[in-house]
Design an enzyme around this catalytic site. Structure first.
Site, PDB file in Angstrom:
ATOM      1  N   CYS A  55      43.006  47.467  38.424  1.00 62.74           N
ATOM      2  CA  CYS A  55      43.357  47.000  39.664  1.00 62.74           C
ATOM      3  C   CYS A  55      44.415  45.788  39.908  1.00 62.74           C
ATOM      4  CB  CYS A  55      41.697  45.915  39.703  1.00 62.74           C
ATOM      5  SG  CYS A  55      41.534  45.041  40.753  1.00 62.74           S
ATOM      6  N   SER A  90      41.228  42.167  39.333  1.00 65.39           N
ATOM      7  CA  SER A  90      41.046  42.210  38.398  1.00 65.39           C
ATOM      8  C   SER A  90      39.306  43.477  38.050  1.00 65.39           C
ATOM      9  CB  SER A  90      40.604  40.417  37.197  1.00 65.39           C
ATOM     10  OG  SER A  90      39.504  39.768  38.422  1.00 65.39           O
ATOM     11  N   CYS A  91      39.158  43.926  38.963  1.00 65.13           N
ATOM     12  CA  CYS A  91      37.919  44.986  39.456  1.00 65.13           C
ATOM     13  C   CYS A  91      38.124  45.979  37.951  1.00 65.13           C
ATOM     14  CB  CYS A  91      38.085  45.590  40.770  1.00 65.13           C
ATOM     15  SG  CYS A  91      37.745  44.266  41.844  1.00 65.13           S
TER      16      CYS A  91
END
Lengths: 218, 210
Positions: free
Chosen positions: B111, B115-116
């Site tokens: 990501c 911070s996916c």
């Protein structure tokens, strides 16, 4: 917005360093900051796109000098200050100084499991056919909105191929401003050399997930 | 941060970290007294992610896919309900896509914007996944990232990098190590590392587990 958070392809010195047997949190305050952030979305009423914008909308030197959960904390404070749920002098004093603003609901222990299980699905009903189909060639638009967007800079202006359709999803650029404006969402893949030039790796493809209005047919 | 008074005599390693610690404590006090948060709910959130949700969940999904071809097909066709069959669902995993590694294709997930990460199957992301070096390098030099993790792919293996820019979350289905015929799902799950489900690592080999 163009900000330090948009890191794809930005040069950094040093390798990616993983920590063996890394703990989930590195300090007690990280645990609390994480949990307070999750819990406050309920009384606060903001969505994930508003949260992301509150974290990324800061000067690059500020973004880059903060640790991950320090950015979360700064974003949370901003959301609460904007909605007058807290005031700066209260944070300094470490105690409430002003009347409490009423909120619709709060997270109770017996609501935790269902809140996590429910999550925040972003898929919405299809209201119009998709403009693009798998295999179509598209160009990612060159845009630089001052507000929240999820189209990273390193793909803007580049040509890619539609690889998947994911249905219609809440559009973050609008959602961060309070309107869902759902749109078709696609996975668009790009050749390494299209993005990085002749020195790019021809055996690499990179994709982003892009909403329809990020794309134009070529 | 503002308003910290450094004139009084406290020790000089009053670090950024401890100032942050004090600030978080202050916030929790204020929010609790105002009735916006319930500390017991905070404790439960922390306990959930420290003890219940983590890469062992994803390892069970991968092991099931290795052991059961019908499950593998369901997982690759529509991962969200297939993963839900094992009881994993919800926040940061509302829409999951599984990516199958083959001898010719290696998948890696990043990501670049934040911070996916697929929480229900992998837990919260490690620090390196959220770090500038990984977020910048994964899309430009993924082979360099793999070298940082100490491995190299065979010649002729293409790399596919998935930048999680929307609410779709990606889970890599690594290749089943050879020499594991007839293994139970529980034993297979012991081979599945967190990094192998992100694409920055490979599953363990049979001789690496007791």
């Amino acid at each position: 917005m163009d900000g330090a958070h948009d890191m794809g392809g930005v040069p950094w010195s040093g390798p990616v360093q993983s920590e063996p047997n890394e703990p989930m949190f590195h300090a007690e305050w990280e645990r609390r900051a994480f949990a307070i952030t999750l819990a406050m979305a309920m009384p606060g009423g903001w969505n994930i796109d508003m949260s992301r914008f509150a974290r990324e909308d800061r000067r690059p030197e500020d973004y880059l000098s903060k640790s991950y959960y320090q950015i979360w904390l700064a974003g949370l404070e901003r959301l609460m200050l904007e909605r007058k749920l807290i005031a700066s002098d209260e944070i300094e004093a470490g105690k409430p100084l002003h009347p409490t603003k009423p909120v619709a609901k709060t997270l109770t222990p017996d609501g935790v499991a269902s809140m996590l299980h429910r999550g925040g699905p972003t898929e919405r009903e299809v209201m119009s056919p998709a403009l693009f189909a798998v295999g179509d060639r598209v160009r990612a638009r060159t845009i630089h909105p001052p507000t929240h967007t999820r189209l990273p800079r390193y793909v803007r202006g580049h040509i890619g191929t539609i690889e998947m359709l994911h249905g219609v999803h809440v559009f973050p650029d609008s959602s961060s401003l309070g309107q869902e404006n759902p749109q078709w969402l696609y996975t668009v893949s790009f050749d390494g050399r299209e993005l990085w030039g002749p020195d790019g790796d021809a055996s690499v493809k990179i994709s982003v997930d892009a909403w329809e209005s990020y794309l134009e047919r070529v | 941060m503002t308003g910290h008074d450094h004139d009084h005599h406290h020790d000089h390693d009053h670090s950024e970290l401890s100032e942050t610690e004090l600030r978080v404590r202050a916030l929790e006090t204020i929010l609790t007294e105002k009735g916006y948060v319930d500390p017991a709910a905070l404790d439960l959130l922390i306990e959930t992610y420290e003890t219940k949700v983590g890469p062992r969940n994803g390892a069970r999904v991968v092991a099931r896919a290795w052991a059961d071809s019908g499950y593998r097909d369901r997982l690759l066709k529509d991962a969200t309900p297939a993963i839900s069959e094992l009881g994993y669902a919800g926040r940061q995993g509302e829409h999951i896509v599984a990516l199958e590694n083959t001898p010719h294709l290696h998948n890696m997930v990043v990501c670049t914007l934040c911070s996916c990460y697929p929480w229900p199957v992998l837990g919260l992301p490690p620090v390196w996944y959220k770090s500038a070096p990984y977020r910048s390098k994964a899309v430009k030099d993924p082979r360099g990232v793999l070298a940082d993790f100490g491995f190299e792919l065979p010649e002729g293996t293409n790399i596919r990098v998935w930048d999680s820019t929307a609410e779709i979350r990606y889970l890599v289905l690594p290749m089943r190590p050879s020499g594991t015929d007839g293994w139970s799902e529980e034993r297979l799950a012991d081979l599945v590392t967190r990094d192998s489900m992100i694409g920055t690592g490979l599953p363990k080999q049979p001789h690496e587990i007791a």
